[in-house]
Scaffold this active site. Structure first.
Site, PDB file in Angstrom:
ATOM      1  N   SER A 132       0.844  -1.206   0.000  1.00  0.00           N
ATOM      2  CA  SER A 132       0.000   0.000   0.000  1.00  0.00           C
ATOM      3  C   SER A 132       0.877   1.253   0.000  1.00  0.00           C
ATOM      4  O   SER A 132       0.538   2.258  -0.621  1.00  0.00           O
ATOM      5  CB  SER A 132      -0.901   0.005   1.242  1.00  0.00           C
ATOM      6  OG  SER A 132      -1.733  -1.117   1.237  1.00  0.00           O
ATOM      7  N   ILE A 157       3.601  -9.881  -9.285  1.00  0.00           N
ATOM      8  CA  ILE A 157       3.397  -9.201 -10.569  1.00  0.00           C
ATOM      9  C   ILE A 157       2.524 -10.047 -11.513  1.00  0.00           C
ATOM     10  O   ILE A 157       2.916 -11.133 -11.941  1.00  0.00           O
ATOM     11  CB  ILE A 157       4.749  -8.843 -11.234  1.00  0.00           C
ATOM     12  CG1 ILE A 157       5.634  -8.043 -10.252  1.00  0.00           C
ATOM     13  CG2 ILE A 157       4.525  -8.086 -12.545  1.00  0.00           C
ATOM     14  CD1 ILE A 157       5.005  -6.783  -9.662  1.00  0.00           C
ATOM     15  N   GLY A 242      -6.392   1.817 -13.962  1.00  0.00           N
ATOM     16  CA  GLY A 242      -6.447   0.379 -13.682  1.00  0.00           C
ATOM     17  C   GLY A 242      -7.622   0.008 -12.794  1.00  0.00           C
ATOM     18  O   GLY A 242      -8.228  -1.060 -12.954  1.00  0.00           O
ATOM     19  N   GLN A 336     -24.439 -19.524  -1.274  1.00  0.00           N
ATOM     20  CA  GLN A 336     -25.536 -19.792  -0.328  1.00  0.00           C
ATOM     21  C   GLN A 336     -26.777 -20.322  -1.065  1.00  0.00           C
ATOM     22  O   GLN A 336     -27.402 -21.289  -0.629  1.00  0.00           O
ATOM     23  CB  GLN A 336     -25.875 -18.486   0.420  1.00  0.00           C
ATOM     24  CG  GLN A 336     -26.731 -18.668   1.640  1.00  0.00           C
ATOM     25  CD  GLN A 336     -25.973 -19.393   2.761  1.00  0.00           C
ATOM     26  OE1 GLN A 336     -24.758 -19.431   2.780  1.00  0.00           O
ATOM     27  NE2 GLN A 336     -26.716 -20.000   3.672  1.00  0.00           N
ATOM     28  N   GLU A 363      -4.332  -3.379  -6.953  1.00  0.00           N
ATOM     29  CA  GLU A 363      -4.474  -1.996  -7.461  1.00  0.00           C
ATOM     30  C   GLU A 363      -5.056  -1.076  -6.383  1.00  0.00           C
ATOM     31  O   GLU A 363      -5.854  -0.186  -6.664  1.00  0.00           O
ATOM     32  CB  GLU A 363      -5.264  -1.990  -8.773  1.00  0.00           C
ATOM     33  CG  GLU A 363      -4.554  -2.872  -9.794  1.00  0.00           C
ATOM     34  CD  GLU A 363      -4.973  -2.673 -11.212  1.00  0.00           C
ATOM     35  OE1 GLU A 363      -5.362  -1.560 -11.567  1.00  0.00           O
ATOM     36  OE2 GLU A 363      -4.881  -3.655 -11.978  1.00  0.00           O
ATOM     37  N   SER A 366      -9.215  -2.067  -0.481  1.00  0.00           N
ATOM     38  CA  SER A 366     -10.436  -1.282  -0.201  1.00  0.00           C
ATOM     39  C   SER A 366     -10.151  -0.175   0.813  1.00  0.00           C
ATOM     40  O   SER A 366     -10.746   0.908   0.740  1.00  0.00           O
ATOM     41  CB  SER A 366     -11.543  -2.202   0.332  1.00  0.00           C
ATOM     42  OG  SER A 366     -12.004  -3.033  -0.709  1.00  0.00           O
TER      43      SER A 366
HETATM   44  C1  LIG Z   1      -2.879 -11.736  -7.197  1.00  0.00           C
HETATM   45  C2  LIG Z   1      -2.165 -10.435  -7.060  1.00  0.00           C
HETATM   46  C3  LIG Z   1      -1.789  -9.728  -8.197  1.00  0.00           C
HETATM   47  C4  LIG Z   1      -1.090  -8.521  -8.078  1.00  0.00           C
HETATM   48  N1  LIG Z   1      -0.653  -7.879  -9.211  1.00  0.00           N
HETATM   49  C5  LIG Z   1       0.205  -6.830  -9.090  1.00  0.00           C
HETATM   50  C6  LIG Z   1       0.854  -6.266 -10.246  1.00  0.00           C
HETATM   51  O1  LIG Z   1       0.612  -6.675 -11.398  1.00  0.00           O
HETATM   52  N2  LIG Z   1       1.757  -5.270 -10.052  1.00  0.00           N
HETATM   53  C7  LIG Z   1       2.050  -4.782  -8.823  1.00  0.00           C
HETATM   54  O2  LIG Z   1       2.893  -3.881  -8.731  1.00  0.00           O
HETATM   55  N3  LIG Z   1       1.444  -5.275  -7.699  1.00  0.00           N
HETATM   56  C8  LIG Z   1       0.539  -6.292  -7.810  1.00  0.00           C
HETATM   57  N4  LIG Z   1      -0.055  -6.834  -6.690  1.00  0.00           N
HETATM   58  C9  LIG Z   1       0.233  -6.247  -5.387  1.00  0.00           C
HETATM   59  C10 LIG Z   1      -0.985  -5.548  -4.766  1.00  0.00           C
HETATM   60  O3  LIG Z   1      -1.259  -4.355  -5.437  1.00  0.00           O
HETATM   61  C11 LIG Z   1      -0.680  -5.373  -3.266  1.00  0.00           C
HETATM   62  O4  LIG Z   1      -0.736  -6.656  -2.682  1.00  0.00           O
HETATM   63  C12 LIG Z   1      -1.664  -4.425  -2.597  1.00  0.00           C
HETATM   64  O5  LIG Z   1      -1.470  -3.107  -3.044  1.00  0.00           O
HETATM   65  C13 LIG Z   1      -1.534  -4.452  -1.059  1.00  0.00           C
HETATM   66  O6  LIG Z   1      -0.220  -4.383  -0.640  1.00  0.00           O
HETATM   67  P1  LIG Z   1       0.304  -5.470   0.434  1.00  0.00           P
HETATM   68  O7  LIG Z   1      -0.052  -6.803  -0.080  1.00  0.00           O
HETATM   69  O8  LIG Z   1       1.731  -5.197   0.726  1.00  0.00           O
HETATM   70  O9  LIG Z   1      -0.565  -5.194   1.729  1.00  0.00           O
HETATM   71  P2  LIG Z   1      -0.256  -4.112   2.857  1.00  0.00           P
HETATM   72  O10 LIG Z   1       0.002  -2.793   2.257  1.00  0.00           O
HETATM   73  O11 LIG Z   1       0.756  -4.658   3.793  1.00  0.00           O
HETATM   74  O12 LIG Z   1      -1.663  -4.067   3.605  1.00  0.00           O
HETATM   75  C14 LIG Z   1      -2.034  -4.970   4.629  1.00  0.00           C
HETATM   76  C15 LIG Z   1      -3.362  -4.457   5.201  1.00  0.00           C
HETATM   77  O13 LIG Z   1      -3.163  -3.167   5.808  1.00  0.00           O
HETATM   78  C16 LIG Z   1      -4.073  -2.239   5.243  1.00  0.00           C
HETATM   79  N5  LIG Z   1      -3.444  -0.910   5.166  1.00  0.00           N
HETATM   80  C17 LIG Z   1      -2.219  -0.578   4.689  1.00  0.00           C
HETATM   81  N6  LIG Z   1      -2.046   0.737   4.749  1.00  0.00           N
HETATM   82  C18 LIG Z   1      -3.198   1.269   5.252  1.00  0.00           C
HETATM   83  C19 LIG Z   1      -3.656   2.578   5.544  1.00  0.00           C
HETATM   84  N7  LIG Z   1      -2.888   3.655   5.300  1.00  0.00           N
HETATM   85  N8  LIG Z   1      -4.892   2.721   6.065  1.00  0.00           N
HETATM   86  C20 LIG Z   1      -5.674   1.654   6.329  1.00  0.00           C
HETATM   87  N9  LIG Z   1      -5.308   0.390   6.059  1.00  0.00           N
HETATM   88  C21 LIG Z   1      -4.082   0.197   5.527  1.00  0.00           C
HETATM   89  C22 LIG Z   1      -4.355  -2.795   3.838  1.00  0.00           C
HETATM   90  O14 LIG Z   1      -5.527  -2.244   3.304  1.00  0.00           O
HETATM   91  C23 LIG Z   1      -4.440  -4.273   4.118  1.00  0.00           C
HETATM   92  O15 LIG Z   1      -5.701  -4.592   4.638  1.00  0.00           O
HETATM   93  C24 LIG Z   1      -0.801  -7.998  -6.788  1.00  0.00           C
HETATM   94  C25 LIG Z   1      -1.205  -8.704  -5.658  1.00  0.00           C
HETATM   95  C26 LIG Z   1      -1.856  -9.908  -5.760  1.00  0.00           C
HETATM   96  C27 LIG Z   1      -2.223 -10.655  -4.503  1.00  0.00           C
END
Ligand SMILES: Cc1cc2nc3c(=O)[nH]c(=O)nc-3n(C[C@H](O)[C@H](O)[C@H](O)COP(=O)(O)OP(=O)(O)OC[C@H]3O[C@@H](n4cnc5c(N)ncnc54)[C@H](O)[C@@H]3O)c2cc1C
Length: 380
Positions: A132, A157, A242, A336, A363, A366
């Site tokens: 994030s 990715i 996106g 369900q 992307e 939520s």
């Molecule tokens: C199947 C898949 C495909 C993907 N494809 C791509 C891709 O093509 N290119 C790419 O670059 N990335 C890609 N991603 C990465 C994806 O965009 C990230 O997983 C996503 O942005 C969340 O980052 P994270 O997994 O590090 O979660 P984290 O950032 O660690 O978040 C963990 C939790 O903390 C919450 N959180 C974090 N910060 C805050 C905040 N400020 N306020 C409130 N809540 C917060 C999050 O919402 C989440 O619930 C992909 C991921 C998956 C699983």
């Protein structure tokens, strides 16, 4: 809600829906099981001009608008959300930044192959410490003579394993965080560019998700995409677009959940009557349809605003937030309504349920969409 569409958009909808029914529906369950990338299907989608829908014909695109793009991603995702994200990540996350930020030479060099589907694209932003908080990227890019030399590991990715072209974000001035990131175009055959671990996932199994490892990966200086140290802006503007694609993917999952539930509820007899006659089931269906249409309107509004060159960052975040939650809601209700059968792989709602979850995560989660929406309304 077809009355909101132009004749051209209606024709495209009819064409992609027919293709999805004839060609995607029959193989979607098997693709989920084998987790194989649908190479043949992507070739067929390419032949239909669906790998570069919203880009001008002079760059090899189909010259359509973003509403058409939404129509196509929804229709594809109706039967296979994995195929939906393959097309969406390729289009919105790889072609779009080249179209928006590329030089004329870059557009002419890369877009025709990408828009025709001869080449597949991916987008490399996320790293282990930079999810994030995308400004925390540590992948570095250093200028050595006439080459940028990239080092680092990108995580999760989409399309990485198949991609010929990657958009890579790297720190060019690490201490400056979001003001010290630059975007680059990297070709897969460049020495030092390789694919790492493939993820095993809950859903969208036919799309590949993998690490991209860059080890002294030297690319020509002219492959810098956009201005030096302005890559964070490239990433954020790209993600705005996106999110419309992911909202459309979520709409497809919701639509599949509703259509399958209606058909099943009319057929399944309990207590001597089709379950569709029970108020409990009718109310589920009514709520699913209402939520779907609300998400549809938000998504189409965001696409319309993008087409009209208006600011649409807040609207795209709203569309993705709503559509992804509606997808999960409808898929859960579809399981369900199908009862015990809904929990088995004999019926598709089990797959819809698994596929729906990711639309709330990639992307921008939520929670991050809520941040985007709140920061927009608070600064008004
Ligand atoms: C199947 C898949 C495909 C993907 N494809 C791509 C891709 O093509 N290119 C790419 O670059 N990335 C890609 N991603 C990465 C994806 O965009 C990230 O997983 C996503 O942005 C969340 O980052 P994270 O997994 O590090 O979660 P984290 O950032 O660690 O978040 C963990 C939790 O903390 C919450 N959180 C974090 N910060 C805050 C905040 N400020 N306020 C409130 N809540 C917060 C999050 O919402 C989440 O619930 C992909 C991921 C998956 C699983």
């Amino acid at each position: 809600m077809d009355y909101l569409l132009t004749d051209e958009q209606k024709m495209l909808k009819e064409m992609v829906e027919k293709f999805a029914l004839d060609k995607i529906k029959p193989i979607a369950r098997e693709n989920d099981k084998t987790e194989e990338f649908p190479t043949k299907l992507i070739k067929e989608l390419s032949d239909l001009g669906l790998m570069g829908i919203p880009y001008p014909e002079e760059y090899g695109g189909s010259g359509m608008d973003n509403i058409s793009y939404v129509i196509a991603i929804e229709a594809i995702s109706r039967y296979c959300a994995a195929t939906g994200v393959i097309v969406s990540a390729h289009t919105s996350l790889c072609v779009e930044p080249i179209y928006l930020f590329g030089t004329e030479e870059q557009k002419k060099k890369y877009m025709p192959d990408l828009c025709s589907g001869r080449k597949i694209g991916c987008h490399c932003l996320t790293e282990s410490q930079a999810g994030s908080d995308a400004a925390a990227v540590k992948t570095s890019a250093k200028l050595e003579g006439d080459k940028w030399v990239l080092n680092g590991t990108k995580l999760f990715i989409t399309n990485a394993a198949q991609a010929d072209i990657a958009i890579v974000f790297a720190a060019t001035e690490p201490a400056a965080r979001s003001r010290g990131i630059t975007a680059f175009i990297v070709e897969k055959d460049t020495p030092g560019y390789c694919i790492g671990k493939l993820e095993e996932k809950l859903g969208i199994k036919a799309s590949s998700t993998a690490e991209v490892v860059l080890e002294d990966c030297a690319i020509p200086k002219e492959n810098q995409l956009g201005e030096l140290n302005k890559g964070f802006k490239v990433a954020m503007i790209t993600l705005d677009g996106g999110r419309i694609g992911i909202a459309a993917q979520a709409l497809g999952i919701a639509k599949g959940s509703i259509e399958d539930s209606i058909a099943y509820a009319k057929e399944r007899v309990q207590f001597g009557r089709p379950i569709a006659e029970f108020q409990g089931i009718k109310w589920y269906l009514a709520e699913m349809e209402t939520e779907y249409q609300a998400a549809w309107l938000l998504t189409y509004r965001a696409a319309l605003m993008k087409d009209q060159k208006l600011r649409y960052s807040k609207e795209a975040a709203m569309a993705k937030l709503k559509a992804s939650e509606v997808a999960e809601f409808c898929a859960s209700k579809a399981v369900q309504i199908h009862g015990g059968y809904g929990y088995t792989k004999e019926f598709d709602p089990e797959r819809y349920f698994r596929d729906s979850k990711i639309t709330q995560i990639y992307e921008g989660t939520s929670e991050i969409q809520r941040e985007v929406i709140a920061s927009n309304i608070l600064k008004q």
